[in-house]
Design an enzyme around this catalytic site. Structure first.
Site, PDB file in Angstrom:
ATOM      1  N   ASP A 146       1.378   7.381  -9.081  1.00 16.27           N
ATOM      2  CA  ASP A 146       1.467   5.938  -8.988  1.00 16.27           C
ATOM      3  C   ASP A 146       1.169   5.583  -7.531  1.00 16.27           C
ATOM      4  OD1 ASP A 146       3.629   3.551 -10.668  1.00 16.27           O
ATOM      5  OD2 ASP A 146       1.881   3.257  -9.396  1.00 16.27           O
TER       6      ASP A 146
HETATM    7  C1  GLC Z   1       1.750  -0.200  -9.368  1.00 17.74           C
HETATM    8  C2  GLC Z   1       2.448   0.113 -10.669  1.00 17.74           C
HETATM    9  C3  GLC Z   1       1.569   0.756 -11.703  1.00 17.74           C
HETATM   10  C4  GLC Z   1       0.140   0.266 -11.564  1.00 17.74           C
HETATM   11  C5  GLC Z   1      -0.378   0.707 -10.212  1.00 17.74           C
HETATM   12  C6  GLC Z   1      -1.808   0.222  -9.963  1.00 17.74           C
HETATM   13  O1  GLC Z   1       2.554   0.200  -8.301  1.00 17.74           O
HETATM   14  O2  GLC Z   1       3.636   0.889 -10.570  1.00 17.74           O
HETATM   15  O3  GLC Z   1       2.124   0.454 -12.992  1.00 17.74           O
HETATM   16  O4  GLC Z   1      -0.661   0.807 -12.601  1.00 17.74           O
HETATM   17  O5  GLC Z   1       0.461   0.319  -9.148  1.00 17.74           O
HETATM   18  O6  GLC Z   1      -1.854  -1.158  -9.914  1.00 17.74           O
END
Ligand code: GLC
Length: 714
Positions: A257
């Site tokens: 993430d």
């Molecule tokens: C964010 C979220 C995740 C998302 C990613 C990209 O921090 O936790 O769900 O897909 O970043 O936007």
């Protein structure tokens, strides 16, 4: 030699590490980081994938740099969070889960994929599959609610919808199951906080939706921010390598993430980016999202002997295989080149989905609205809040398109409609409350639209007291005190703690965030043009002190009893929720009767267990669609079992006064529990099967069946 082998053999170390770097282009902001010069990074060969950019021209421009201006011309993969629609927005996942309609779940994903692919998106960071049982956690809005079976079926439907039959087709995109795993159990409902669960609960509650997504063929998985049992997911060898890859058989790309690899330092398990990058790569994380940890840390880790180039090659191979699977090598512009392709108008589907996600929580004879009403007041900060209707994670939504309650009602009724916001969603001053109340004194009914802004749920949006924000509680009290029939509509990304409002409103609706057609769908329900059929996919607490709150609690030695002080109860609140999992009213009235089983016993190991049948009658004067749930309790087992486990549900269309028989065909594994080594095991003994409209025990019919040891081999 395959295309991938040939490429790999020609790549320098820098080019390999570049492929593992996934960066945000910042068209929408989804995490903490400074804007970087993405075009320069692509040109330098430091970037393998880009997210948070969409639109044919913007995507094609970056792809052109990768394909024409880098040494090997390896194309980029483009990702975006497409959770509940792209340009056209559908209800947030927690609301859509409440339709208990896998066909709808798949159709909205298919429609979203068509729109997003046309905007150049190859991969969505969805479905979000975090089971959640704590309304303080803002991300409960993004997932399938509290139940693992709902999560499993949601996972399958969404992966099928996003990927279509073939994720390389030009109107499909890859699906990323996220966030692996268990972020919904974050300490105190606080986003990103540590998670500490038993292996059993992990396997029974939080992992099943991910196994289902892998079985359905999702092309990617996103590792969660949080730690589980002391090991951050971005470095969790046991769960990423041993469980996800080896046990579930997942061989696609695992991405971190947002900056989660670099955050291993903040977790306190890595001393620096070199350490963090080595830990994550060894755990099986192929792409580092937005943190720059791989770009900076992997060369150092290699030089320090913490990893070998072969470890890097494994990850690069998976990233190249993902691009091949999505058809990007065959035609890097495949999704943006077909500009003539029309994604079709999704408004009809948006209206159907919105209607089917509206939960009627209370109705004291106020709905459907009488046609004799001459003057209706529409009050509250959410009455005409067009920008809030898409809800969280709607970055690509077309602004100014959403129908509000005010729009919908004006179009749906001949009554005179007057409107006053009364107060702001949050903060603001109380001057408007008196004006709004004054207006309510001269109308026949009030539609009171309250709740959260779209930004008060989703990521980084935990609330310690998830009630009505700002001055809305005062507004509600004042309007209700005016003594006019008041139908309250709640907009939120979570169950809101509003016991008094529920008690005193003439009707209460959970409208969540329904997307483009929110107002039209709500007006259809208010006016009786659509009979509400949705149910709650998450238990609705009476008091936040009950959280985490869910129907499937483990049994205990002193189950709650209002009559006995020495039981598992509170001194200052009831233990039952305000509304149970599966709760939802309709304008019809249905009754279940005559529950019976095809047999009272079955042999363990038999190919078929048994059938369960129940009659359902619509005693009302409107057609309806009834959702009937099948729960089970294993009465005596080798470990403590939940007081209820959801095993299936059925939807039945019923005309007025019509009776039908609902049949549940129970496969033997219905009765299994994770036994020794967490192997699914059916233990001999009695099981109680429950059938009803929701998880409220007083509404359930039940019958007992017995599992007999497998017959001796003849
Ligand atoms: C964010 C979220 C995740 C998302 C990613 C990209 O921090 O936790 O769900 O897909 O970043 O936007």
């Amino acid at each position: 030699m395959s295309r991938i082998d040939s490429l790999l053999s020609r790549m320098t170390l820098e080019e390999k590490v570049g492929q593992l770097n996934l960066v945000s282009a910042g068209q929408t902001v989804t995490g903490p980081s400074g804007a970087e010069d993405v075009a320069a990074g692509v040109r330098a060969g430091d970037i393998g994938g880009v997210f948070n950019v969409w639109g044919a021209d913007a995507v094609a421009a970056l792809q052109k740099i990768a394909v024409e201006e880098t040494r090997l011309g390896i194309p980029l993969v483009f990702g975006l969070d497409v959770l509940h629609g792209h340009a056209t927005t559908f209800p947030i996942p927690l609301a859509e889960a409440g339709s208990f309609d896998p066909g709808l779940w798949e159709r909205t994903a298919r429609a979203a994929a068509r729109e997003a692919a046309r905007d150049g998106i190859d991969l969505t960071f969805a479905p979000m599959l975090d089971v959640a049982r704590d309304p303080r956690w803002g991300r409960i809005a993004e997932g399938p609610g509290e139940d693992p079976l709902v999560g499993e079926r949601f996972a399958r439907a969404k992966v099928r919808g996003f990927q279509g039959g073939d994720p390389s087709s030009t109107d499909a995109m890859g699906a990323t199951a996220k966030h692996f795993c268990a972020g919904g159990a974050a300490q105190a409902g606080r986003d990103y906080a540590a998670v500490d669960l038993s292996e059993r609960i992990l396997r029974e509650i939080y992992l099943p939706p991910f196994r289902a997504a892998v079985e359905e063929g999702c092309v990617a998985v996103m590792a969660a921010f949080n730690s589980v049992a002391g090991v951050p997911m971005a470095a969790n060898v046991r769960l990423l390598r041993d469980c996800l890859r080896r046990e579930f058989g997942f061989d696609g790309v695992i991405m971190s993430d947002y900056a989660a690899v670099a955050e291993l330092v903040a977790h306190g398990v890595a001393a620096d980016l070199c350490d963090a990058a080595a830990l994550a790569l060894k755990a099986g994380v192929d792409m580092d999202m937005a943190g720059g940890a791989y770009l900076q840390g992997l060369p150092a880790a290699l030089a320090a002997g913490r990893i070998g180039e072969a470890d890097i090659d494994v990850a690069v191979r998976r990233v190249l295989a993902l691009k091949e699977k999505l058809g990007i090598f065959d035609d890097p512009y495949r999704r943006v080149g077909r500009r003539e392709r029309n994604a079709g108008d999704q408004r009809d589907l948006a209206l159907e989905a919105a209607r089917r996600c509206i939960v009627l929580l209370e109705n004291r004879g106020a709905l459907p609205l009488s046609r004799n009403l001459r003057r209706i007041a529409v009050v509250g900060p959410l009455a005409d809040a067009q920008d809030e209707m898409p809800g969280p994670w709607s970055g690509a939504a077309r602004v100014g398109r959403c129908a509000t309650v005010l729009d919908g009602l004006r179009a749906a009724t001949d009554a005179e409609i007057v409107h006053h916001a009364g107060c702001a969603i949050e903060g603001g001053e109380r001057g408007g409350i008196a004006e709004a109340v004054e207006m309510c004194r001269s109308v026949d009914a009030v539609i009171l639209c309250l709740g959260e802004s779209a930004g008060m749920s989703g990521e980084a949006a935990s609330r310690a007291s998830p009630g009505l924000p700002g001055l809305q509680g005062e507004l509600a009290e004042a309007v209700l005190a005016a003594g006019v029939a008041t139908i309250t509509i709640l907009f939120s990304g979570r169950p809101l703690v509003v016991p008094r409002l529920a008690e005193r409103s003439s009707a209460l609706i959970a409208a969540w965030f329904l997307g483009d057609e929110a107002g039209t769908a709500l007006a259809d329900v208010l006016a009786g043009r659509f009979n509400p059929v949705a149910r709650l996919a998450a238990t609705w607490p009476r008091d936040i002190g009950q959280a985490p709150v869910y129907y499937g609690a483990l049994a205990c030695g002193r189950p709650p009893s209002a009559d006995d002080p020495f039981t598992s109860r509170y001194l200052d609140a009831p233990t039952d929720p305000l509304f149970a999992f599966g709760h939802g009213l309709s304008f019809a009235r249905t009754r279940l009767s005559n529950l019976r089983a095809s047999a009272g016993t079955f042999h363990i190991g038999a190919p078929v267990a048994l059938d369960l049948l129940v009659d359902i009658m619509n005693e009302g004067n409107v057609a309806t669609q009834e959702t009937t749930f099948l729960f089970m309790r294993d009465l005596v087992a080798s470990v403590v079992r939940p007081v209820l486990e959801l095993k299936d549900w059925a939807k039945t269309d019923l005309e007025p006064m019509e009776t039908k028989t609902v049949r549940f065909a129970l496969a033997p594994d219905t009765f299994a529990l994770p036994g020794a080594g967490f192997v699914p095991t059916i233990e001999p003994g009695e099981f109680e099967l429950f059938v009803g409209p929701n998880a409220e025990r007083t509404r359930l019919l039940s019958i007992r069946v017995r599992a007999l040891p497998a017959p001796p081999l003849s």
